[in-house]
Design an enzyme around this catalytic site. Structure first.
Site, short mmCIF file in Angstrom:
data_model
loop_
_atom_site.label_atom_id
_atom_site.label_comp_id
_atom_site.label_asym_id
_atom_site.label_seq_id
_atom_site.Cartn_x
_atom_site.Cartn_y
_atom_site.Cartn_z
N LYS A 71 19.33 44.74 -28.44
CA LYS A 71 19.44 44.79 -29.71
C LYS A 71 19.00 46.42 -30.08
CE LYS A 71 18.59 43.07 -34.04
NZ LYS A 71 18.55 41.06 -34.83
N SER A 149 20.46 38.72 -37.73
CA SER A 149 20.80 40.15 -37.62
C SER A 149 20.90 41.03 -36.47
CB SER A 149 19.40 40.89 -38.36
OG SER A 149 17.94 40.30 -37.40
N SER A 173 17.09 34.97 -36.86
CA SER A 173 18.13 36.03 -36.23
C SER A 173 18.89 35.98 -35.14
CB SER A 173 17.33 37.82 -36.45
OG SER A 173 17.65 37.62 -38.13
#
Length: 497
Positions: A71, A149, A173
């Site tokens: 990420k 996210s 997330s």
């Protein structure tokens, strides 16, 4: 065996090579380009790493030769790290986050950085400066968000472009994208995994974790990520158990708490009927394995979202104050005064959602409102943590839906931020209390994945993974593929096809 276990076996007996596995992953990542899930590529570095592993370097590592992606919230030495923001659009870190280093030492090969909501603020990945990421479960005429996210991380695993990715979780997330994309995602206890090198959103809530197809694969990766780090003041020095041994041993017979305000009550507002049906079916499956379902009253869960959306923006306003156009980050051009430099740099560098949360946090921390909002929210946080502690005197595990709905349509909530905030209703309490939780696929509703969330006391990830693994041994929801996608290749013949 799980995907990663099968790949490890093939690499160990040399029936497959790291280079051949990388070729297959590169091809699948390229095919998944329309999802906009990978925003920075490190293919050249990946090729060099695969060649090195085939030559014997890190060949004994637990993840040697396994392709993955990080990420974009984790700093990667020499590879652009943006946190999904124009503010850091050209930032190339001179060092790597601790979890990046640990996975590299274990032999994992990173193909790049995954798309995400800017500075991890969002529940859809639509707030990325690099454009929205798409859910593989959507269609050309009905595009769906992958959640956020960590939407890019979940989308790549759901499309079976990569067998696992790293992710971060501040209020859900990891778990919410895992639920929306039909994959498995674990958020460890706060302090279990180092936060060093992770770009902060809300420092007391952020935690790194894993997204993969199954709990067994999550266990394998988390084993390499977890552990004390002297570079992180929030890291907790507790022993990391053998997670694979734990899942093989099984969870035993557990008391599973079902909050009265959550999945088994038909009158719960906001939970879609199809989601509720899938959750109820999964609870029956767990009961069939000898576990006992217990109705519990999880106090203050109805105010968790409110407390979270005071505390997190307050911490964000403080953490993001460093991005002012002076030291690093985006700098506006042709500014005549220092004040203009600050204003324009931050207005140009931050997107609308980040600006909204900075303003909320700054307001709540201001002299006239600190006690009324921030301090009061922290008191509620303590009550929520106490409520979980009390619940765990009655049960071993708590089960809820991961999200109240299936993946919503692209653009459907952009004009209503509160609707996105409420998507975190079942997940934020876990972060406020610092507990571990996992989302596992548990069925479909309207042909879209539903996630079951399991929560255990702090630093009991072994129990959590064991229960999730047992559930997946008696169900195949985690193996369901989005229409048009195929399983990740795990044999020499499949890699060549």
């Amino acid at each position: 065996m799980s995907v990663l276990q099968t790949l490890r076996a093939g690499l160990a007996d040399k029936s497959i090579t790291a280079s051949a596995l990388l070729d297959a992953a590169l091809a699948r990542v390229t095919e998944a380009t329309p999802l906009n899930a990978l925003i920075t590529e490190s293919f050249v570095q990946a090729r060099a790493a695969a060649t090195s592993i085939d030559a014997g370097a890190h060949a004994s590592g637990a993840l040697a030769g396994l392709p993955m992606a990080h990420k974009d919230v984790f700093c990667t030495n020499g590879v652009r790290t943006t946190s999904g923001s124009k503010m850091l659009g050209n930032f190339v870190p001179p060092y790597s986050a601790t979890i990046v280093q640990r996975l590299e030492q274990a032999g994992a090969i990173s193909l790049g950085k995954t798309n995400m909501d800017e500075f991890a603020m969002g529940s859809s990945t639509e707030h990325s400066a690099f454009g929205a990421c798409l859910n593989p479960w959507g269609s050309a005429t009905n595009k769906r968000v992958p959640g956020g996210s960590s939407g890019g991380s979940a989308a790549l695993v759901a499309a079976r472009a990569l067998p696992f990715t790293t992710a971060s979780d501040t209020g859900g997330s990891i778990r919410q994208p895992a639920a929306f994309c039909g994959v498995t995602g674990i958020k460890p206890s706060y302090g279990r995994v180092s936060r060093y090198g992770m770009i902060a959103y809300a420092s007391s809530l952020d935690q790194a974790g894993v997204i993969a197809e199954s709990a067994a694969d999550c266990a394998l990766v988390l084993q390499q990520m977890a552990g004390f780090d002297a570079l992180d003041s929030t890291s907790v020095d507790v022993e990391v158990p053998d997670y694979l041994a734990a899942i093989n041993a099984g969870p035993g017979k557990l008391r599973i708490g079902v909050p009265r305000l959550d999945p088994r009550m038909d009158q719960v507002g906001g939970v879609q009927a199809g989601v509720l049906a899938a959750i109820n079916q999964s609870l029956k499956l767990l009961e069939a394995q000898g576990h006992t379902l217990v109705d519990i009253d999880l106090k203050f869960s109805d105010v968790a979202v409110a407390a979270y959306y005071v505390i997190a923006p307050c911490e964000a306003s403080s953490n993001l104050s460093r991005f002012d156009g002076v030291r690093y980050g985006h700098r506006a051009e042709n500014c005549k005064t220092l004040v203009e430099l600050y204003e324009r740099s931050r207005s140009e560098g931050f997107g609308a959602e980040v600006q909204r949360r900075i303003l909320i946090g700054s307001y709540a921390l201001s002299a006239g409102y600190f006690d009324a909002y921030y301090l009061r929210a922290q008191k509620v946080r303590r009550l929520i943590a106490n409520a979980y502690a009390e619940a765990f005197t009655q049960v071993d595990v708590i089960a809820t839906p991961t999200a109240p709905t299936v993946a919503f349509g692209i653009g459907s909530t952009l004009q209503d931020p509160l609707a996105q905030y409420l998507a975190d209703v079942f997940t934020v309490g876990v972060n406020l209390a610092g507990l571990p939780a996992i989302s596992v696929p548990c069925g479909l509703s309207d042909d879209l994945p539903v996630g079951l969330q399991l929560i255990t006391p702090g630093f009991t990830e072994a129990k959590l993974l064991a229960l999730a693994h047992q559930y997946q041994q008696h169900s195949d929801f985690h193996r369901l593929l989005p229409p048009g996608y195929s399983a990740f290749p795990t044999t020499a013949k499949a890699l060549l096809s």
